[in-house]
Design a protein around this motif. Structure first.
Motif, mmCIF file in Angstrom:
data_model
loop_
_atom_site.group_PDB
_atom_site.id
_atom_site.type_symbol
_atom_site.label_atom_id
_atom_site.label_comp_id
_atom_site.label_asym_id
_atom_site.label_seq_id
_atom_site.Cartn_x
_atom_site.Cartn_y
_atom_site.Cartn_z
ATOM 1 N N ALA A 238 23.181 50.981 38.849
ATOM 2 C CA ALA A 238 24.147 50.995 37.758
ATOM 3 C C ALA A 238 24.422 52.406 37.261
ATOM 4 C CB ALA A 238 23.635 50.129 36.602
ATOM 5 N N PHE A 239 23.396 53.264 37.256
ATOM 6 C CA PHE A 239 23.568 54.602 36.695
ATOM 7 C C PHE A 239 24.180 55.574 37.696
ATOM 8 C CE2 PHE A 239 22.278 58.827 35.278
ATOM 9 C CZ PHE A 239 22.706 58.776 33.957
ATOM 10 N N VAL A 240 23.780 55.484 38.947
ATOM 11 C CA VAL A 240 24.268 56.414 39.973
ATOM 12 C C VAL A 240 25.452 55.770 40.689
ATOM 13 C CG1 VAL A 240 23.678 57.783 41.986
ATOM 14 C CG2 VAL A 240 21.943 57.328 40.240
ATOM 15 N N GLY A 241 26.643 56.178 40.321
ATOM 16 C CA GLY A 241 27.840 55.550 40.853
ATOM 17 C C GLY A 241 28.150 54.263 40.109
ATOM 18 N N ARG A 242 29.246 53.639 40.476
ATOM 19 C CA ARG A 242 29.606 52.353 39.887
ATOM 20 C C ARG A 242 29.118 51.229 40.786
ATOM 21 N NH1 ARG A 242 35.855 52.676 38.185
ATOM 22 N NH2 ARG A 242 36.031 54.216 39.850
ATOM 23 N N CYS A 243 28.835 50.094 40.183
ATOM 24 C CA CYS A 243 28.304 48.983 40.954
ATOM 25 C C CYS A 243 28.649 47.662 40.278
ATOM 26 C CB CYS A 243 26.782 49.113 41.088
ATOM 27 S SG CYS A 243 26.095 48.212 42.495
ATOM 28 N N ASN A 244 28.989 46.675 41.088
ATOM 29 C CA ASN A 244 29.201 45.315 40.589
ATOM 30 C C ASN A 244 27.926 44.508 40.792
ATOM 31 O OD1 ASN A 244 32.204 45.389 40.083
ATOM 32 N ND2 ASN A 244 32.186 45.925 42.262
ATOM 33 N N ARG A 288 28.879 48.127 45.710
ATOM 34 C CA ARG A 288 29.691 49.231 45.213
ATOM 35 C C ARG A 288 31.186 48.870 45.304
ATOM 36 N NH1 ARG A 288 26.231 52.784 42.630
ATOM 37 N NH2 ARG A 288 24.473 53.348 43.955
ATOM 38 N N PRO A 289 32.006 49.354 44.355
ATOM 39 C CA PRO A 289 33.449 49.062 44.390
ATOM 40 C C PRO A 289 34.133 49.514 45.670
ATOM 41 C CG PRO A 289 32.836 49.922 42.241
ATOM 42 C CD PRO A 289 31.623 50.061 43.117
ATOM 43 N N GLU A 290 33.679 50.631 46.260
ATOM 44 C CA GLU A 290 34.320 51.135 47.482
ATOM 45 C C GLU A 290 33.919 50.352 48.728
ATOM 46 O OE1 GLU A 290 30.629 53.792 46.916
ATOM 47 O OE2 GLU A 290 32.105 52.746 45.662
ATOM 48 N N ARG A 291 32.897 49.495 48.616
ATOM 49 C CA ARG A 291 32.471 48.689 49.761
ATOM 50 C C ARG A 291 33.218 47.353 49.830
ATOM 51 N NH1 ARG A 291 27.666 51.485 50.878
ATOM 52 N NH2 ARG A 291 28.434 53.622 50.721
ATOM 53 N N LEU A 292 34.027 47.097 48.832
ATOM 54 C CA LEU A 292 34.820 45.873 48.815
ATOM 55 C C LEU A 292 36.220 46.165 49.346
ATOM 56 C CD1 LEU A 292 33.825 44.622 45.258
ATOM 57 C CD2 LEU A 292 33.343 43.408 47.390
ATOM 58 N N GLU A 293 36.700 45.324 50.222
ATOM 59 C CA GLU A 293 38.085 45.429 50.680
ATOM 60 C C GLU A 293 38.900 44.396 49.922
ATOM 61 O OE1 GLU A 293 40.781 45.112 54.768
ATOM 62 O OE2 GLU A 293 38.638 44.616 54.814
ATOM 63 N N VAL A 294 40.069 44.798 49.440
ATOM 64 C CA VAL A 294 40.931 43.875 48.716
ATOM 65 C C VAL A 294 42.250 43.754 49.478
ATOM 66 C CG1 VAL A 294 41.769 45.714 47.170
ATOM 67 C CG2 VAL A 294 41.984 43.324 46.491
ATOM 68 N N VAL A 295 42.655 42.530 49.767
ATOM 69 C CA VAL A 295 43.857 42.284 50.563
ATOM 70 C C VAL A 295 44.649 41.154 49.904
ATOM 71 C CG1 VAL A 295 42.750 43.026 52.706
ATOM 72 C CG2 VAL A 295 42.672 40.610 52.050
ATOM 73 N N PRO A 296 45.950 41.076 50.198
ATOM 74 C CA PRO A 296 46.731 39.940 49.672
ATOM 75 C C PRO A 296 46.123 38.612 50.128
ATOM 76 C CG PRO A 296 48.189 41.636 50.583
ATOM 77 C CD PRO A 296 46.787 42.026 50.956
ATOM 78 N N ALA A 297 46.254 37.604 49.306
ATOM 79 C CA ALA A 297 45.636 36.307 49.593
ATOM 80 C C ALA A 297 46.171 35.684 50.871
ATOM 81 C CB ALA A 297 45.856 35.358 48.419
ATOM 82 N N THR A 298 47.408 36.054 51.235
ATOM 83 C CA THR A 298 48.022 35.459 52.428
ATOM 84 C C THR A 298 47.710 36.236 53.701
ATOM 85 O OG1 THR A 298 50.031 36.738 51.956
ATOM 86 C CG2 THR A 298 49.927 34.476 51.106
ATOM 87 N N ALA A 299 47.095 37.421 53.575
ATOM 88 C CA ALA A 299 46.832 38.265 54.748
ATOM 89 C C ALA A 299 45.623 37.745 55.519
ATOM 90 C CB ALA A 299 46.580 39.710 54.314
ATOM 91 N N ALA A 300 45.662 37.962 56.830
ATOM 92 C CA ALA A 300 44.501 37.625 57.655
ATOM 93 C C ALA A 300 43.419 38.667 57.412
ATOM 94 C CB ALA A 300 44.896 37.600 59.123
ATOM 95 N N ALA A 301 42.221 38.229 57.113
ATOM 96 C CA ALA A 301 41.138 39.174 56.796
ATOM 97 C C ALA A 301 39.899 38.805 57.584
ATOM 98 C CB ALA A 301 40.828 39.137 55.301
ATOM 99 N N SER A 302 39.346 39.806 58.274
ATOM 100 C CA SER A 302 38.090 39.580 58.984
ATOM 101 C C SER A 302 36.952 39.960 58.056
ATOM 102 C CB SER A 302 38.035 40.441 60.251
ATOM 103 O OG SER A 302 38.116 41.813 59.909
ATOM 104 N N GLY A 303 35.852 39.262 58.142
ATOM 105 C CA GLY A 303 34.720 39.533 57.269
ATOM 106 C C GLY A 303 33.994 38.242 56.956
ATOM 107 N N GLN A 330 33.848 36.449 35.835
ATOM 108 C CA GLN A 330 33.368 37.837 35.850
ATOM 109 C C GLN A 330 34.448 38.758 36.391
ATOM 110 O OE1 GLN A 330 29.313 38.199 37.178
ATOM 111 N NE2 GLN A 330 29.609 40.304 37.897
ATOM 112 N N VAL A 331 34.440 40.004 35.903
ATOM 113 C CA VAL A 331 35.371 41.018 36.386
ATOM 114 C C VAL A 331 34.681 41.881 37.432
ATOM 115 C CG1 VAL A 331 36.571 43.152 35.745
ATOM 116 C CG2 VAL A 331 36.850 41.095 34.369
ATOM 117 N N VAL A 332 35.395 42.164 38.523
ATOM 118 C CA VAL A 332 34.874 42.963 39.624
ATOM 119 C C VAL A 332 35.726 44.223 39.755
ATOM 120 C CG1 VAL A 332 34.286 42.999 42.074
ATOM 121 C CG2 VAL A 332 34.185 40.840 40.795
ATOM 122 N N GLN A 333 35.069 45.364 39.891
ATOM 123 C CA GLN A 333 35.771 46.632 40.074
ATOM 124 C C GLN A 333 35.875 46.942 41.566
ATOM 125 O OE1 GLN A 333 33.186 49.129 37.676
ATOM 126 N NE2 GLN A 333 34.628 49.034 35.969
#
Length: 375
Positions: A238-244, A288-303, A330-333
């Motif tokens: 939580a202190f070093v960088g941002r984290c969800n 971490r926020p940068e480890r999350l990929e965010v895509v449109p709900a209709t897009a094909a997403a691997s993961g 909950q809110v996610v960054q």
């Protein structure tokens, strides 16, 4: 230049315990940072090394020479420790020229006037201010004053350099420049350095190793990469960088991959961990926020992990976009290179991108505050 050894250090002020069993060793020539929020004990630890505070318990030695041994009644006064220290305020004498400011510690050490001139010139030359020796502090910029304070700490060739948030009075751009310059100088001199800061970016950029402190305790010591990528506790993440953070419960396991039911949304996610966590145990998932990929709900997403969420806010901050999205209650960054997202989106991450902690943590303030704003 010698190593610094601190063992079982404790310090109390009345009934208030500000340091608890602090132990660490700093190697010769290492840049070692004490990192933590205000009141965590980092400056008190530094002051104990400097001799400005006397520990209640424990011992401190430099190069095998005992500075403090509370049990044996040993306490070497500051002037006999040959340590260089730079304070947050720089502590320059306003009525003295730069040269005279540097001469002060040399006068105390009874260095001859001829030798003083050489030492002062050499110290100012190291920090790039040899041509400003006749000026007064008020005639210098904040960055130049910071360099003078550092030159004064170096002029008598200390065994160890102690720095107490020396860049905190500089503006953001100058601070970034000073940080790079300070790191280069420390590497050129090869001097063992103990640095105190609450600035995580500063710690990550400057340090060979970082000690993260909280409430008078040392909770993790490691390289910048270890501290950021593998935090030992939620407080470090939580202190070093941002984290969800997400609380949940283990509902299954396949090898080192755990299936976790999230409390906030009843989604099931898979996370990899080498820990042994029994089924039904309560855990905290951190990502971490940068480890999350965010895509449109209709897009094909691997993961492996794909979670339906709703965008609350989105901001363009130059090199990336920052989103706050709602997952259940909950809110996610999220940090992303993808702009223009709104409405329903998908969060995607792989099991190895998240961490599991074997306890529940309280939702960080920024996540709960954002949730209130977003409702």
């Amino acid at each position: 230049m010698p190593e610094v050894t601190v063992k079982n250090l404790a310090k109390t002020f009345g009934d208030n315990s500000v340091l608890r069993d602090v132990t660490f060793t700093i190697q010769d020539g290492e840049f070692f940072t004490l990192l933590g929020a205000s009141g965590c004990g980092k400056s008190t630890t530094l002051n104990c090394i400097a001799g400005l505070e006397q520990p209640t318990e424990g011992s401190i030695s430099v190069g095998g020479k005992p500075f403090v041994d509370a049990g044996a009644g040993v306490f070497l006064p500051p002037e006999e420790r040959n340590l260089g220290m730079v304070f947050q305020s720089y502590a320059l004498w306003p009525h003295m020229t730069i040269a005279k400011n540097l001469a002060l510690p040399l006068n105390i050490r009874k260095v001859s006037k001829d030798k003083q001139k050489t030492l002062i010139h050499d110290a100012l030359d190291k920090v790039g201010l040899a041509d400003l020796s006749g000026r007064y502090p008020h005639q210098l910029s904040g960055g130049q004053q910071q360099r003078v304070a550092l030159a004064r700490a170096l002029v008598y060739s200390p065994t160890v350099l102690l720095l107490d948030e020396p860049l905190s009075n500089l503006d953001a751009k100058l601070r970034e420049q000073a940080r790079a310059w300070l790191k280069r100088l420390q590497e050129e001199l090869g001097i063992t350095t103990v640095y105190v800061t609450h600035d995580q970016e500063e710690a990550l950029a400057l340090s060979d190793r970082i000690a993260v402190m909280e409430g008078g305790n040392m909770i993790q010591i490691g390289t910048p990469h270890e501290i950021y990528e593998r935090p030992a506790a939620p407080a470090v993440a939580a202190f070093v960088g941002r984290c969800n953070f997400f609380t949940g419960r283990v509902i299954g396991q396949d090898g080192n991959r755990y299936r976790i039911l999230l409390d906030c949304s009843a989604d099931v996610v898979e996370v990899e961990s080498d820990q042994h966590i029994p089924a039904s145990d309560s855990v905290t998932v951190a990502i971490r926020p940068e480890r999350l990929e965010v895509v449109p709900a209709t897009a094909a997403a691997s993961g492996v992990n794909r979670l339906k969420t709703q965008v609350i806010t989105g901001s363009y901050v130059g090199s990336r976009y920052e989103y706050d999205v709602r997952l259940g209650n909950q809110v996610v960054q999220v940090l992303s290179g993808r702009g223009g997202l709104a409405g329903e989106v998908m969060l995607v991450f792989e099991p190895a991108e998240a961490l599991i902690f074997e306890d529940r943590v309280e939702l960080p303030e920024e996540q709960s505050d954002l949730l209130t704003i977003g409702t």
